[in-house]
Motif scaffolding. Structure first.
Motif, PDB file in Angstrom:
ATOM      1  N   GLY A  33      44.528  26.059  27.172  1.00 32.06           N
ATOM      2  CA  GLY A  33      43.892  26.014  25.856  1.00 32.06           C
ATOM      3  C   GLY A  33      44.900  26.443  24.804  1.00 32.06           C
ATOM      4  N   VAL A  34      45.052  25.643  23.748  1.00 31.28           N
ATOM      5  CA  VAL A  34      45.984  25.977  22.674  1.00 31.28           C
ATOM      6  C   VAL A  34      45.248  25.967  21.333  1.00 31.28           C
ATOM      7  CG1 VAL A  34      48.011  25.098  23.900  1.00 31.28           C
ATOM      8  CG2 VAL A  34      46.771  23.595  22.374  1.00 31.28           C
ATOM      9  N   THR A  35      45.734  26.794  20.426  1.00 27.52           N
ATOM     10  CA  THR A  35      45.144  26.857  19.090  1.00 27.52           C
ATOM     11  C   THR A  35      45.573  25.640  18.273  1.00 27.52           C
ATOM     12  OG1 THR A  35      46.986  28.160  18.249  1.00 27.52           O
ATOM     13  CG2 THR A  35      45.071  29.378  19.076  1.00 27.52           C
ATOM     14  N   CYS A  50      40.056  31.650  24.990  1.00 25.76           N
ATOM     15  CA  CYS A  50      41.309  30.974  24.626  1.00 25.76           C
ATOM     16  C   CYS A  50      42.489  31.497  25.424  1.00 25.76           C
ATOM     17  CB  CYS A  50      41.599  31.120  23.130  1.00 25.76           C
ATOM     18  SG  CYS A  50      40.835  29.807  22.180  1.00 25.76           S
ATOM     19  N   ASN A  85      40.889  31.316  32.471  1.00 24.43           N
ATOM     20  CA  ASN A  85      39.867  30.660  31.669  1.00 24.43           C
ATOM     21  C   ASN A  85      39.193  29.558  32.470  1.00 24.43           C
ATOM     22  OD1 ASN A  85      38.285  29.492  29.793  1.00 24.43           O
ATOM     23  ND2 ASN A  85      39.899  29.091  28.308  1.00 24.43           N
ATOM     24  N   GLY A 129      51.365  26.743  19.032  1.00 23.20           N
ATOM     25  CA  GLY A 129      50.065  26.098  18.942  1.00 23.20           C
ATOM     26  C   GLY A 129      50.242  24.694  18.392  1.00 23.20           C
ATOM     27  N   THR A 141      43.037  28.643  11.681  1.00 22.29           N
ATOM     28  CA  THR A 141      43.459  28.313  13.030  1.00 22.29           C
ATOM     29  C   THR A 141      42.230  28.368  13.925  1.00 22.29           C
ATOM     30  OG1 THR A 141      45.636  29.219  12.613  1.00 22.29           O
ATOM     31  CG2 THR A 141      44.995  28.972  14.911  1.00 22.29           C
ATOM     32  N   SER A 157      42.344  21.520  24.769  1.00 20.77           N
ATOM     33  CA  SER A 157      42.872  21.525  26.123  1.00 20.77           C
ATOM     34  C   SER A 157      44.031  20.542  26.245  1.00 20.77           C
ATOM     35  CB  SER A 157      41.747  21.136  27.089  1.00 20.77           C
ATOM     36  OG  SER A 157      42.216  21.085  28.403  1.00 20.77           O
ATOM     37  N   CYS A 199      40.473  27.747  17.858  1.00 20.15           N
ATOM     38  CA  CYS A 199      40.731  27.789  19.290  1.00 20.15           C
ATOM     39  C   CYS A 199      39.695  26.930  19.977  1.00 20.15           C
ATOM     40  CB  CYS A 199      40.630  29.215  19.788  1.00 20.15           C
ATOM     41  SG  CYS A 199      40.920  29.409  21.541  1.00 20.15           S
ATOM     42  N   CYS A 200      39.922  26.167  20.802  1.00 20.59           N
ATOM     43  CA  CYS A 200      41.078  25.707  21.544  1.00 20.59           C
ATOM     44  C   CYS A 200      40.962  24.214  21.800  1.00 20.59           C
ATOM     45  CB  CYS A 200      41.155  26.356  22.905  1.00 20.59           C
ATOM     46  SG  CYS A 200      41.508  28.124  22.891  1.00 20.59           S
TER      47      CYS A 200
END
Length: 181
Positions: free
Chosen positions: A41-43, A26, A32, A129, A79, A84, A81-82
């Protein structure tokens, strides 16, 4: 003694290195390789504004699992992950959200799907996020902001507070028992 020393060294050095490698999944786009070039990549977290008597069994954003909200009022899932997202945005970023609602009092489960824009309050990479808001009438809003839902500066829908209202079924949904229709 040599065997115990080897096991101890393995646990002390190899396992943390493996954990660091797994957690890098993440990390930002530069480190990455699982996230495409030009993406980050965001949560993801979610908030339900439906009311009591309904939950969200699972939800997905662009095919990526986002979590579960057991309650129809407030947060509940963890929460995840992830997802895009583009690293820069010059045009609206649209995502496909698919979610399953369930109401145990009327033994009803339904899948819903919507294509919605991501509302960026801050540039990608500078935010808290993604927050998915499940709103009455099976509507969805997604926000990417610098603050979380508990902040007074959060630009998206206010976090549900107080006692949950009754869920109001849409005309094509089963009515709650004892409420008639």
């Amino acid at each position: 003694m040599t065997n115990n020393f080897f096991k101890s060294a393995l646990l002390r050095w190899l396992l943390p290195a493996l954990l660091a490698l797994l957690l890098s999944a993440c990390a930002g786009a530069g480190s990455n390789r699982l996230i495409a070039e030009g993406k980050i990549g965001v949560t993801v977290s979610a908030v339900s504004h439906y009311g009591k008597g309904i939950g969200i069994g699972d939800f997905y954003i662009n095919g990526q699992w986002g979590g579960v909200l057991y309650d129809g009022w407030g947060g509940g899932g963890s929460t995840v992950c992830c997802v895009s997202l583009p690293h820069t945005t010059s045009t609206p970023t649209m995502v496909i959200v698919k979610w399953k609602t369930y109401r145990t009092a009327v033994t009803e489960e339904r899948w819903h799907e919507a294509t919605v824009p991501v509302h960026f309050a801050v540039p990608p990479g500078d935010g808290y996020g993604l927050v998915v808001h499940f709103l009455p009438g099976h509507r969805v809003e997604i926000w990417y902001a610098g603050e979380g839902t508990g902040s007074p500066d959060y630009p998206g829908p206010a976090y549900p507070r107080g006692p949950a209202p009754d869920y109001v079924p849409l005309p094509d949904e089963k009515p709650e028992p004892g409420k008639g229709k």
